[in-house]
Write a protein that holds these residues in place. Structure first.
Motif, PDB file in Angstrom:
ATOM      1  N   ARG A 132      21.678  64.621 -47.005  1.00  0.00           N
ATOM      2  CA  ARG A 132      21.488  65.079 -45.498  1.00  0.00           C
ATOM      3  C   ARG A 132      22.198  64.394 -44.519  1.00  0.00           C
ATOM      4  NH1 ARG A 132      17.639  68.826 -44.007  1.00  0.00           N
ATOM      5  NH2 ARG A 132      16.684  68.276 -46.008  1.00  0.00           N
ATOM      6  N   ARG A 133      21.995  62.948 -44.787  1.00  0.00           N
ATOM      7  CA  ARG A 133      22.577  61.855 -43.822  1.00  0.00           C
ATOM      8  C   ARG A 133      24.117  62.022 -43.742  1.00  0.00           C
ATOM      9  NH1 ARG A 133      25.229  57.691 -43.702  1.00  0.00           N
ATOM     10  NH2 ARG A 133      25.507  57.579 -45.881  1.00  0.00           N
ATOM     11  N   ARG A 134      24.893  62.263 -44.899  1.00  0.00           N
ATOM     12  CA  ARG A 134      26.062  62.575 -45.018  1.00  0.00           C
ATOM     13  C   ARG A 134      26.657  63.715 -44.356  1.00  0.00           C
ATOM     14  NH1 ARG A 134      29.040  59.342 -49.748  1.00  0.00           N
ATOM     15  NH2 ARG A 134      27.696  57.637 -50.401  1.00  0.00           N
ATOM     16  N   THR A 135      25.979  64.747 -44.855  1.00  0.00           N
ATOM     17  CA  THR A 135      26.277  65.976 -44.136  1.00  0.00           C
ATOM     18  C   THR A 135      26.335  65.986 -42.651  1.00  0.00           C
ATOM     19  OG1 THR A 135      25.215  67.261 -46.110  1.00  0.00           O
ATOM     20  CG2 THR A 135      25.799  68.731 -44.395  1.00  0.00           C
ATOM     21  N   LEU A 136      25.264  65.502 -41.971  1.00  0.00           N
ATOM     22  CA  LEU A 136      25.123  65.364 -40.579  1.00  0.00           C
ATOM     23  C   LEU A 136      26.525  64.560 -40.182  1.00  0.00           C
ATOM     24  CD1 LEU A 136      21.540  65.206 -39.761  1.00  0.00           C
ATOM     25  CD2 LEU A 136      23.132  66.736 -38.804  1.00  0.00           C
ATOM     26  N   GLU A 137      26.467  63.425 -40.747  1.00  0.00           N
ATOM     27  CA  GLU A 137      27.560  62.460 -40.241  1.00  0.00           C
ATOM     28  C   GLU A 137      28.960  63.071 -40.485  1.00  0.00           C
ATOM     29  OE1 GLU A 137      28.415  57.834 -41.194  1.00  0.00           O
ATOM     30  OE2 GLU A 137      28.569  59.055 -43.105  1.00  0.00           O
ATOM     31  N   ALA A 138      29.419  63.702 -41.396  1.00  0.00           N
ATOM     32  CA  ALA A 138      30.570  64.350 -41.445  1.00  0.00           C
ATOM     33  C   ALA A 138      30.881  65.649 -40.724  1.00  0.00           C
ATOM     34  CB  ALA A 138      30.678  64.995 -43.129  1.00  0.00           C
ATOM     35  N   SER A 139      29.633  66.270 -40.364  1.00  0.00           N
ATOM     36  CA  SER A 139      29.586  67.488 -39.428  1.00  0.00           C
ATOM     37  C   SER A 139      30.081  66.979 -37.996  1.00  0.00           C
ATOM     38  CB  SER A 139      28.364  68.109 -39.320  1.00  0.00           C
ATOM     39  OG  SER A 139      27.459  67.315 -38.767  1.00  0.00           O
ATOM     40  N   TYR A 140      29.705  65.647 -37.624  1.00  0.00           N
ATOM     41  CA  TYR A 140      29.761  65.311 -36.223  1.00  0.00           C
ATOM     42  C   TYR A 140      31.441  64.935 -36.127  1.00  0.00           C
ATOM     43  CZ  TYR A 140      25.309  65.547 -34.479  1.00  0.00           C
ATOM     44  OH  TYR A 140      24.219  66.191 -34.101  1.00  0.00           O
ATOM     45  N   LYS A 141      31.981  65.009 -37.241  1.00  0.00           N
ATOM     46  CA  LYS A 141      33.484  64.323 -37.195  1.00  0.00           C
ATOM     47  C   LYS A 141      34.472  65.449 -37.123  1.00  0.00           C
ATOM     48  CE  LYS A 141      32.847  60.259 -40.058  1.00  0.00           C
ATOM     49  NZ  LYS A 141      33.297  59.427 -41.256  1.00  0.00           N
ATOM     50  N   VAL A 142      33.943  66.846 -37.004  1.00  0.00           N
ATOM     51  CA  VAL A 142      34.435  67.966 -37.044  1.00  0.00           C
ATOM     52  C   VAL A 142      34.245  68.775 -35.505  1.00  0.00           C
ATOM     53  CG1 VAL A 142      34.831  70.434 -37.825  1.00  0.00           C
ATOM     54  CG2 VAL A 142      34.228  68.649 -39.218  1.00  0.00           C
ATOM     55  N   GLU A 143      35.279  68.889 -34.948  1.00  0.00           N
ATOM     56  CA  GLU A 143      35.193  69.432 -33.485  1.00  0.00           C
ATOM     57  C   GLU A 143      34.803  71.008 -33.620  1.00  0.00           C
ATOM     58  OE1 GLU A 143      39.035  69.144 -31.195  1.00  0.00           O
ATOM     59  OE2 GLU A 143      39.542  67.255 -32.140  1.00  0.00           O
ATOM     60  N   ASP A 144      33.672  71.213 -32.912  1.00  0.00           N
ATOM     61  CA  ASP A 144      33.010  72.414 -33.032  1.00  0.00           C
ATOM     62  C   ASP A 144      33.978  73.739 -32.849  1.00  0.00           C
ATOM     63  OD1 ASP A 144      31.039  70.540 -32.561  1.00  0.00           O
ATOM     64  OD2 ASP A 144      29.655  72.138 -32.055  1.00  0.00           O
ATOM     65  N   ASP A 145      34.891  73.673 -31.940  1.00  0.00           N
ATOM     66  CA  ASP A 145      35.849  74.680 -31.616  1.00  0.00           C
ATOM     67  C   ASP A 145      37.046  75.024 -32.861  1.00  0.00           C
ATOM     68  OD1 ASP A 145      37.590  72.518 -31.202  1.00  0.00           O
ATOM     69  OD2 ASP A 145      37.984  73.120 -29.140  1.00  0.00           O
ATOM     70  N   LYS A 146      36.894  73.828 -33.871  1.00  0.00           N
ATOM     71  CA  LYS A 146      37.697  74.232 -34.948  1.00  0.00           C
ATOM     72  C   LYS A 146      37.121  75.032 -36.182  1.00  0.00           C
ATOM     73  CE  LYS A 146      41.199  71.220 -33.519  1.00  0.00           C
ATOM     74  NZ  LYS A 146      41.268  70.033 -34.003  1.00  0.00           N
ATOM     75  N   VAL A 147      35.758  75.143 -35.894  1.00  0.00           N
ATOM     76  CA  VAL A 147      35.089  75.822 -36.901  1.00  0.00           C
ATOM     77  C   VAL A 147      34.562  77.004 -36.426  1.00  0.00           C
ATOM     78  CG1 VAL A 147      32.842  75.732 -38.374  1.00  0.00           C
ATOM     79  CG2 VAL A 147      34.071  73.668 -37.918  1.00  0.00           C
ATOM     80  N   ARG A 148      35.264  78.299 -36.821  1.00  0.00           N
ATOM     81  CA  ARG A 148      35.229  79.758 -36.480  1.00  0.00           C
ATOM     82  C   ARG A 148      34.213  80.427 -37.311  1.00  0.00           C
ATOM     83  NH1 ARG A 148      37.224  79.327 -31.568  1.00  0.00           N
ATOM     84  NH2 ARG A 148      39.317  78.578 -31.668  1.00  0.00           N
ATOM     85  N   GLN A 149      34.102  80.049 -38.701  1.00  0.00           N
ATOM     86  CA  GLN A 149      32.713  80.587 -39.253  1.00  0.00           C
ATOM     87  C   GLN A 149      32.454  79.707 -40.274  1.00  0.00           C
ATOM     88  OE1 GLN A 149      35.646  83.809 -41.322  1.00  0.00           O
ATOM     89  NE2 GLN A 149      34.315  85.310 -40.182  1.00  0.00           N
ATOM     90  N   VAL A 150      31.190  79.368 -40.228  1.00  0.00           N
ATOM     91  CA  VAL A 150      30.450  78.405 -40.760  1.00  0.00           C
ATOM     92  C   VAL A 150      30.457  78.625 -42.318  1.00  0.00           C
ATOM     93  CG1 VAL A 150      28.227  77.168 -40.948  1.00  0.00           C
ATOM     94  CG2 VAL A 150      29.245  77.501 -38.795  1.00  0.00           C
ATOM     95  N   GLU A 151      30.320  79.884 -42.483  1.00  0.00           N
ATOM     96  CA  GLU A 151      29.959  80.247 -43.918  1.00  0.00           C
ATOM     97  C   GLU A 151      31.234  79.855 -44.873  1.00  0.00           C
ATOM     98  OE1 GLU A 151      27.648  81.777 -47.204  1.00  0.00           O
ATOM     99  OE2 GLU A 151      27.264  81.538 -45.016  1.00  0.00           O
ATOM    100  N   ALA A 152      32.413  80.065 -44.014  1.00  0.00           N
ATOM    101  CA  ALA A 152      33.633  79.375 -44.938  1.00  0.00           C
ATOM    102  C   ALA A 152      33.585  78.148 -45.392  1.00  0.00           C
ATOM    103  CB  ALA A 152      34.821  79.908 -44.086  1.00  0.00           C
ATOM    104  N   TYR A 153      32.826  77.443 -44.537  1.00  0.00           N
ATOM    105  CA  TYR A 153      32.805  75.795 -44.829  1.00  0.00           C
ATOM    106  C   TYR A 153      31.774  75.321 -45.868  1.00  0.00           C
ATOM    107  CZ  TYR A 153      36.115  75.064 -41.041  1.00  0.00           C
ATOM    108  OH  TYR A 153      37.348  75.184 -40.059  1.00  0.00           O
ATOM    109  N   ILE A 154      30.680  76.206 -45.816  1.00  0.00           N
ATOM    110  CA  ILE A 154      29.815  75.758 -46.797  1.00  0.00           C
ATOM    111  C   ILE A 154      29.540  76.435 -47.941  1.00  0.00           C
ATOM    112  CG2 ILE A 154      28.348  75.122 -44.677  1.00  0.00           C
ATOM    113  CD1 ILE A 154      26.847  77.665 -44.866  1.00  0.00           C
ATOM    114  N   GLY A 155      30.578  77.307 -48.510  1.00  0.00           N
ATOM    115  CA  GLY A 155      30.458  77.601 -49.819  1.00  0.00           C
ATOM    116  C   GLY A 155      30.907  76.756 -50.693  1.00  0.00           C
ATOM    117  N   ALA A 156      30.541  76.695 -52.105  1.00  0.00           N
ATOM    118  CA  ALA A 156      30.538  75.937 -52.976  1.00  0.00           C
ATOM    119  C   ALA A 156      32.150  75.866 -53.475  1.00  0.00           C
ATOM    120  CB  ALA A 156      29.662  76.172 -54.345  1.00  0.00           C
ATOM    121  N   ASP A 157      32.720  74.627 -53.558  1.00  0.00           N
ATOM    122  CA  ASP A 157      34.029  74.345 -54.085  1.00  0.00           C
ATOM    123  C   ASP A 157      34.197  74.545 -55.657  1.00  0.00           C
ATOM    124  OD1 ASP A 157      36.608  73.839 -54.702  1.00  0.00           O
ATOM    125  OD2 ASP A 157      36.646  72.168 -53.453  1.00  0.00           O
TER     126      ASP A 157
END
Length: 265
Positions: A132-157
């Motif tokens: 949870r900590r790492r997810t939050l930390e990594a999310s703050y390194k991403v500019e919000d306007d660069k993420v158009r569709q969150v679902e595309a970022y949270i699908g399993a690789d």
């Protein structure tokens, strides 16, 4: 593994009925609540094994509900947020409140069933605290306007799952065929899988899907006891507090005659 009811929380009765019908078809008992306050009451009364909650509701919202459950020590189950707000900030707020998973409204009913099935069978009681900590930390390194569709970022690789499973498979070749019959060996394998998944995780979506990766790699490797791995994963946060768990995963798998190095510490 015993399964309690699935609590569905949404202020739209039609949505609740549709969700409840779909979840029951999948074999789960359901209870419903049309507000955050009613949801809190239902948790106290029925102690559900899983919560699926809308975010935006009149009065207190889904984040408020989970905040209160956490404050009162009632948040003992995974929580999936269903939201129409396809933004990174929604994910951040949900994680801070204690949410463990996210479904963007508009996804198929099968998607809901898949996520419920995962949390019901994997054993994980939620997103581990460190992830949870790492997810939050990594999310703050991403500019919000660069993420158009969150679902595309949270699908399993799937490539990450495949690569870690392949490496674990190679490490298992030199050890005896019965590796994993002893509980200590299962713990070492889960620790090693966790270590490799962590090393290969790069995005906030990877950290969010850590439970999926560990669970699926374990299944893909195919030990006879894979269906019993939930007994270890259920207490994953407790295991990570033990420094021996981390040391067990730091090196390639080995078969020891004597595990006194683990038992004696």
């Amino acid at each position: 593994m015993e399964r309690g009811p699935v609590l569905l929380v949404d202020d739209e009765p039609v949505v609740l009925r549709m969700q409840a019908a779909a979840v029951r078809q999948f074999g789960f008992e359901t209870i419903i609540a049309e507000s955050a306050d009613e949801g809190i009451s239902m948790v106290r009364r029925f102690n559900p094994s899983l919560i699926v909650s809308d975010v935006q509701m009149p009065g207190r919202d889904g984040f408020d509900m989970l905040d209160e459950l956490g404050t009162r020590g009632l948040k003992t189950m995974p929580v999936i947020y269903m939201t129409g707000y396809d933004t990174l900030e929604t994910v951040r707020r949900g994680l801070k409140a204690g949410g463990d998973d996210f479904i963007i409204k508009g996804e198929t009913v099968d998607r809901l069933r898949q996520r419920i099935a995962f949390w019901a069978t994997s054993g994980f009681a939620g997103l581990p605290l460190e992830l949870r900590r790492r997810t939050l930390e990594a999310s703050y390194k991403v500019e919000d306007d660069k993420v158009r569709q969150v679902e595309a970022y949270i699908g399993a690789d799937r490539d990450l799952i495949r690569d870690v499973a392949a490496e674990i498979g190679r490490e298992l070749v030199p050890v005896h065929p019965g590796y994993g019959q002893r509980l200590i060996e299962r713990i070492c394998l889960i620790s090693r899988i966790s270590k490799l998944v962590m090393e290969r995780s790069r995005t906030f979506g990877d950290y969010l899907r850590f439970p999926d990766y560990v669970f699926n790699v374990t299944r893909n490797v195919g030990p006879e006891w894979a269906d019993e791995s939930w007994t270890i994963l259920k207490h994953f946060d407790d295991w990570t507090l033990d420094p021996r768990f981390g040391r067990a995963g730091a090196s390639p798998l080995k078969c020891y005659r004597d595990y006194s190095w683990f038992d004696s510490e």
